[in-house]
Design a protein around this motif. Structure first.
Motif, PDB file in Angstrom:
ATOM      1  N   GLU A 116      77.008  15.614 -82.770  1.00 44.23           N
ATOM      2  CA  GLU A 116      77.153  16.476 -83.941  1.00 44.23           C
ATOM      3  C   GLU A 116      78.119  15.959 -84.990  1.00 44.23           C
ATOM      4  O   GLU A 116      78.241  16.568 -86.054  1.00 44.23           O
ATOM      5  N   GLU A 117      78.811  14.876 -84.723  1.00 42.33           N
ATOM      6  CA  GLU A 117      79.767  14.324 -85.679  1.00 42.33           C
ATOM      7  C   GLU A 117      79.458  12.866 -85.961  1.00 42.33           C
ATOM      8  O   GLU A 117      78.926  12.165 -85.086  1.00 42.33           O
ATOM      9  N   PRO A 118      79.783  12.390 -87.164  1.00 40.82           N
ATOM     10  CA  PRO A 118      79.673  10.938 -87.392  1.00 40.82           C
ATOM     11  C   PRO A 118      80.550  10.196 -86.391  1.00 40.82           C
ATOM     12  O   PRO A 118      81.548  10.734 -85.898  1.00 40.82           O
ATOM     13  N   LEU A 119      80.168   8.990 -86.072  1.00 38.10           N
ATOM     14  CA  LEU A 119      80.936   8.206 -85.109  1.00 38.10           C
ATOM     15  C   LEU A 119      82.365   8.045 -85.616  1.00 38.10           C
ATOM     16  O   LEU A 119      82.599   7.660 -86.755  1.00 38.10           O
ATOM     17  N   TRP A 120      83.309   8.365 -84.753  1.00 35.77           N
ATOM     18  CA  TRP A 120      84.715   8.281 -85.139  1.00 35.77           C
ATOM     19  C   TRP A 120      85.108   6.858 -85.487  1.00 35.77           C
ATOM     20  O   TRP A 120      84.658   5.892 -84.856  1.00 35.77           O
ATOM     21  N   ALA A 121      85.975   6.715 -86.498  1.00 34.59           N
ATOM     22  CA  ALA A 121      86.509   5.387 -86.825  1.00 34.59           C
ATOM     23  C   ALA A 121      87.248   4.824 -85.614  1.00 34.59           C
ATOM     24  O   ALA A 121      87.161   3.629 -85.314  1.00 34.59           O
ATOM     25  N   ASP A 122      87.966   5.700 -84.914  1.00 34.46           N
ATOM     26  CA  ASP A 122      88.635   5.298 -83.683  1.00 34.46           C
ATOM     27  C   ASP A 122      87.690   5.548 -82.508  1.00 34.46           C
ATOM     28  O   ASP A 122      87.981   6.334 -81.600  1.00 34.46           O
ATOM     29  N   TRP A 123      86.556   4.864 -82.526  1.00 39.87           N
ATOM     30  CA  TRP A 123      85.521   5.132 -81.525  1.00 39.87           C
ATOM     31  C   TRP A 123      85.935   4.720 -80.126  1.00 39.87           C
ATOM     32  O   TRP A 123      85.353   5.186 -79.133  1.00 39.87           O
ATOM     33  N   ARG A 124      86.959   3.897 -79.991  1.00 36.95           N
ATOM     34  CA  ARG A 124      87.344   3.421 -78.664  1.00 36.95           C
ATOM     35  C   ARG A 124      87.859   4.545 -77.762  1.00 36.95           C
ATOM     36  O   ARG A 124      87.847   4.404 -76.535  1.00 36.95           O
ATOM     37  N   VAL A 125      88.297   5.647 -78.364  1.00 43.00           N
ATOM     38  CA  VAL A 125      88.737   6.763 -77.522  1.00 43.00           C
ATOM     39  C   VAL A 125      87.559   7.330 -76.739  1.00 43.00           C
ATOM     40  O   VAL A 125      87.747   7.990 -75.706  1.00 43.00           O
ATOM     41  N   LEU A 126      86.317   7.094 -77.224  1.00 44.64           N
ATOM     42  CA  LEU A 126      85.132   7.545 -76.498  1.00 44.64           C
ATOM     43  C   LEU A 126      84.800   6.617 -75.337  1.00 44.64           C
ATOM     44  O   LEU A 126      83.851   6.878 -74.582  1.00 44.64           O
ATOM     45  N   GLY A 127      85.549   5.560 -75.177  1.00 47.45           N
ATOM     46  CA  GLY A 127      85.343   4.668 -74.052  1.00 47.45           C
ATOM     47  C   GLY A 127      85.828   5.250 -72.739  1.00 47.45           C
ATOM     48  O   GLY A 127      85.494   4.734 -71.669  1.00 47.45           O
ATOM     49  N   ARG A 128      86.600   6.333 -72.808  1.00 47.46           N
ATOM     50  CA  ARG A 128      87.030   7.005 -71.593  1.00 47.46           C
ATOM     51  C   ARG A 128      85.927   7.926 -71.097  1.00 47.46           C
ATOM     52  O   ARG A 128      85.369   8.706 -71.868  1.00 47.46           O
ATOM     53  N   ASP A 129      85.643   7.880 -69.809  1.00 46.59           N
ATOM     54  CA  ASP A 129      84.538   8.649 -69.240  1.00 46.59           C
ATOM     55  C   ASP A 129      84.936  10.107 -69.080  1.00 46.59           C
ATOM     56  O   ASP A 129      85.947  10.416 -68.445  1.00 46.59           O
ATOM     57  N   PRO A 130      84.150  11.045 -69.647  1.00 44.83           N
ATOM     58  CA  PRO A 130      84.496  12.466 -69.562  1.00 44.83           C
ATOM     59  C   PRO A 130      84.073  13.132 -68.253  1.00 44.83           C
ATOM     60  O   PRO A 130      84.369  14.310 -68.039  1.00 44.83           O
ATOM     61  N   TYR A 131      83.363  12.402 -67.384  1.00 43.95           N
ATOM     62  CA  TYR A 131      82.874  13.016 -66.146  1.00 43.95           C
ATOM     63  C   TYR A 131      84.027  13.176 -65.155  1.00 43.95           C
ATOM     64  O   TYR A 131      84.690  12.181 -64.804  1.00 43.95           O
ATOM     65  N   PRO A 132      84.297  14.398 -64.675  1.00 43.18           N
ATOM     66  CA  PRO A 132      85.419  14.636 -63.753  1.00 43.18           C
ATOM     67  C   PRO A 132      85.027  14.308 -62.305  1.00 43.18           C
ATOM     68  O   PRO A 132      84.751  15.195 -61.492  1.00 43.18           O
ATOM     69  N   ALA A 133      85.007  13.040 -61.996  1.00 42.18           N
ATOM     70  CA  ALA A 133      84.560  12.604 -60.668  1.00 42.18           C
ATOM     71  C   ALA A 133      85.467  13.152 -59.577  1.00 42.18           C
ATOM     72  O   ALA A 133      86.679  13.317 -59.756  1.00 42.18           O
ATOM     73  N   VAL A 134      84.862  13.430 -58.431  1.00 40.73           N
ATOM     74  CA  VAL A 134      85.591  13.928 -57.274  1.00 40.73           C
ATOM     75  C   VAL A 134      86.347  12.770 -56.620  1.00 40.73           C
ATOM     76  O   VAL A 134      85.796  11.686 -56.423  1.00 40.73           O
ATOM     77  N   ARG A 135      87.577  13.021 -56.279  1.00 40.15           N
ATOM     78  CA  ARG A 135      88.349  11.992 -55.584  1.00 40.15           C
ATOM     79  C   ARG A 135      87.924  11.945 -54.124  1.00 40.15           C
ATOM     80  O   ARG A 135      87.904  12.954 -53.434  1.00 40.15           O
ATOM     81  N   GLN A 136      87.576  10.758 -53.666  1.00 35.32           N
ATOM     82  CA  GLN A 136      87.129  10.557 -52.297  1.00 35.32           C
ATOM     83  C   GLN A 136      88.244   9.871 -51.508  1.00 35.32           C
ATOM     84  O   GLN A 136      88.737   8.820 -51.895  1.00 35.32           O
ATOM     85  N   ARG A 137      88.630  10.498 -50.398  1.00 33.17           N
ATOM     86  CA  ARG A 137      89.697   9.927 -49.578  1.00 33.17           C
ATOM     87  C   ARG A 137      89.139   8.874 -48.624  1.00 33.17           C
ATOM     88  O   ARG A 137      88.090   9.053 -48.034  1.00 33.17           O
ATOM     89  N   ARG A 138      89.865   7.785 -48.497  1.00 34.89           N
ATOM     90  CA  ARG A 138      89.478   6.726 -47.575  1.00 34.89           C
ATOM     91  C   ARG A 138      90.690   6.341 -46.739  1.00 34.89           C
ATOM     92  O   ARG A 138      91.798   6.186 -47.270  1.00 34.89           O
ATOM     93  N   LEU A 139      90.502   6.184 -45.438  1.00 34.56           N
ATOM     94  CA  LEU A 139      91.603   5.833 -44.560  1.00 34.56           C
ATOM     95  C   LEU A 139      92.206   4.494 -44.968  1.00 34.56           C
ATOM     96  O   LEU A 139      91.504   3.498 -45.171  1.00 34.56           O
ATOM     97  N   LEU A 140      93.515   4.480 -45.113  1.00 30.55           N
ATOM     98  CA  LEU A 140      94.320   3.276 -45.354  1.00 30.55           C
ATOM     99  C   LEU A 140      94.111   2.640 -46.715  1.00 30.55           C
ATOM    100  O   LEU A 140      94.883   1.765 -47.108  1.00 30.55           O
ATOM    101  N   ARG A 141      93.075   3.081 -47.454  1.00 26.12           N
ATOM    102  CA  ARG A 141      92.765   2.395 -48.718  1.00 26.12           C
ATOM    103  C   ARG A 141      92.891   3.316 -49.922  1.00 26.12           C
ATOM    104  O   ARG A 141      92.438   2.997 -51.007  1.00 26.12           O
TER     105      ARG A 141
END
Length: 496
Positions: A139-164
């Motif tokens: 809905e908006e023209p591409l921001w001049a500072d478009w690099r801020v859109l390089g961050r992924d907005p998906y709130p991924a679930v943190r997966q626990r792994r033993l020792l890692r």
């Protein structure tokens, strides 16, 4: 205006209403771009998109450009079920249209208790990604500072792994493996990504908003085929006194003092203009670079996006009662399929989408059926889709896969028509017959499309090769953004 595709026509109608005099130059003999039609012996097929998502985009176009609403010009209705899915292990599930609860129940019944709940929780996270990225992506023209859109907005679930330590999904494939935890749910998600021309192994997690959009806002069919939507937009342009010149190939954008001042046609004719809107990628039409270092790179600079391989089938025999409008027959190895497609090779077992509209306007009578098969494939170039033998062999592969969705398909076949990325390249001029994907946040901005405005004053980009990317809804939004930028100038902050 260069090109009569959906994005360009959406811009043309809005500009005409705003008082601009608009002339559209189209090298082909008709309008619509990739939204085409093939007719033979009373059978009618869409040769581009077969369903519409986010119909609000075109409803808004018709509200803003006249008194007659969209539904007064086309027959628009939801398909139910929205889709049927046939997986490699024989699992078969029908997903209802625009019903999250219904989808959860259907998946639980077909895949086992808990599967629907995991998909529902995933859609909840996808909704968050949509809420965070909707305005800058559509809905908006591409921001001049478009690099801020390089961050992924998906709130991924943190997966626990033993020792890692913990891990989080950053790609579509990782969401399938780590959050959905069922190979069939993973195939369902991968299929959405692949259908939009995205590699599930590399597409950012934010691509989760694509199934969210379809399952929230629904899948819609236009009576007579999607070409009828193109016709309605074209006629709205004519009603607003937009002029069209067909068979007119633009070979150069005329420049003076750092501004676009018109276009030159193949016959040498020059048409002056206060603004030039390119419904195609305009780079080859200008003398220098349109984008400087640090701007979003145009799609296809590094590698051409995939295309579509389509087989149009004329079948004898009536469509059986209750047949799904859209069936997706999933590949037995989606990862191998993606590896082949995105390496520029043909996948041995592709995912095939089968469209079977229950529409009397698409068939000669009720004793016949028009069926369309589609697979995402490597573009023309890496694969020589002009090779007649290859075309026929691969069409056989799609027909064989579609047998899981259409009873007795081989016995019912009267004739077929094959369309490949090589045909798309000739029809639309798109390099390699590629089809642009929608813009997505994340992946450091690699899936963003160039801004609608350019560094050449007075030149604007509309359509799938510009922000906000490919697809019918996104093309319509590009037209709205271009019109806003021209009419309101630097004060334009986006569609409302």
């Amino acid at each position: 205006m260069i090109g009569a595709g959906m994005g360009a026509m959406a811009a043309a109608a809005r500009l005409a209403v705003a008082g601009q005099r608009v002339t559209v130059y189209e090298r082909a003999a008709t309008y619509g771009g990739s939204v085409g039609r093939f007719e033979r012996d009373g059978f009618v097929f869409d040769t581009g998109p077969g369903l519409l998502h986010l119909p609000a985009v075109y409803r808004d176009l018709f509200v803003k450009t006249g008194k007659e609403p969209l539904e007064s010009r086309v027959r628009l209705g939801q398909v139910d079920p929205a889709s049927r899915h046939v997986f490699a292990d024989g699992t078969d599930v029908r997903l209802p249209n625009a019903s999250r609860g219904g989808v959860v129940s259907a998946l639980d019944a077909a895949l086992g208790a808990g599967a629907g709940e995991r998909w529902g929780e995933f859609l909840g996270r996808a909704r968050d990604a949509w809420d965070r990225s909707r305005r800058p992506l559509l809905e908006e023209p591409l921001w001049a500072d478009w690099r801020v859109l390089g961050r992924d907005p998906y709130p991924a679930v943190r997966q626990r792994r033993l020792l890692r330590g913990a891990r989080q999904a950053t790609t579509v494939a990782e969401i399938g493996a780590w959050e959905l935890a069922d190979p069939r749910l993973a195939a369902l998600l991968d299929g959405y990504a692949l259908s939009y021309g995205l590699d599930p192994r590399r597409a950012p997690a934010s691509a989760a908003l694509l199934p969210y959009l379809e399952q929230t806002f629904g899948s819609w069919y236009v009576g007579g085929g999607m070409r009828e939507l193109a016709r309605a937009v074209y006629e709205r342009c004519l009603a607003r006194r937009v002029e069209f010149v067909f068979g007119a190939e633009v070979t150069r954008i005329v420049e003076k003092d750092g501004a676009a001042t018109g276009i030159e046609l193949a016959d040498g004719t020059v048409a002056e203009a206060g603004h030039v809107v390119a419904g195609i990628a305009p780079g080859p039409l200008v003398e220098g670079r349109l984008d400087a270092d640090g701007d979003v790179r145009p799609a296809g600079v590094d590698a051409l996006p995939p295309g579509r391989f389509t087989v149009l089938l004329a079948l004898r025999g009536a469509r059986e009662p209750g047949a799904a409008h859209r069936t997706v027959v999933h590949s037995p190895d989606g990862s191998a399929e993606a590896a082949e497609v995105f390496a520029g090779r043909t996948a041995a077992r592709p995912t095939v989408t089968v469209l079977r509209p229950d529409d009397a306007e698409t068939r000669p009578d009720d004793g016949h059926e028009a069926v369309t098969l589609t697979a995402t494939v490597a573009p023309h170039g890496p694969v020589d889709w002009s090779d007649a033998a290859l075309r026929e062999r691969y069409a056989d592969v799609l027909v064989a896969a579609a047998g899981a969705a259409v009873p007795e398909i081989a016995e019912r076949l009267m004739w077929r028509e094959v369309r490949t990325p090589a045909d798309t390249a000739v029809l639309t001029g798109a390099a390699g017959g590629s089809v642009p994907a929608p813009a997505l946040a994340g992946a450091e901005g690699r899936l963003l499309l160039p801004a609608n405005s350019t560094r050449l004053s007075g030149l604007y980009r509309a359509g799938g090769w510009a922000h906000p990317g490919g697809g019918l809804a996104h093309a319509g939004m590009s037209g709205a953004l271009v019109a806003g930028l021209i009419v309101e100038g630097a004060d334009f902050r986006g569609s409302r």
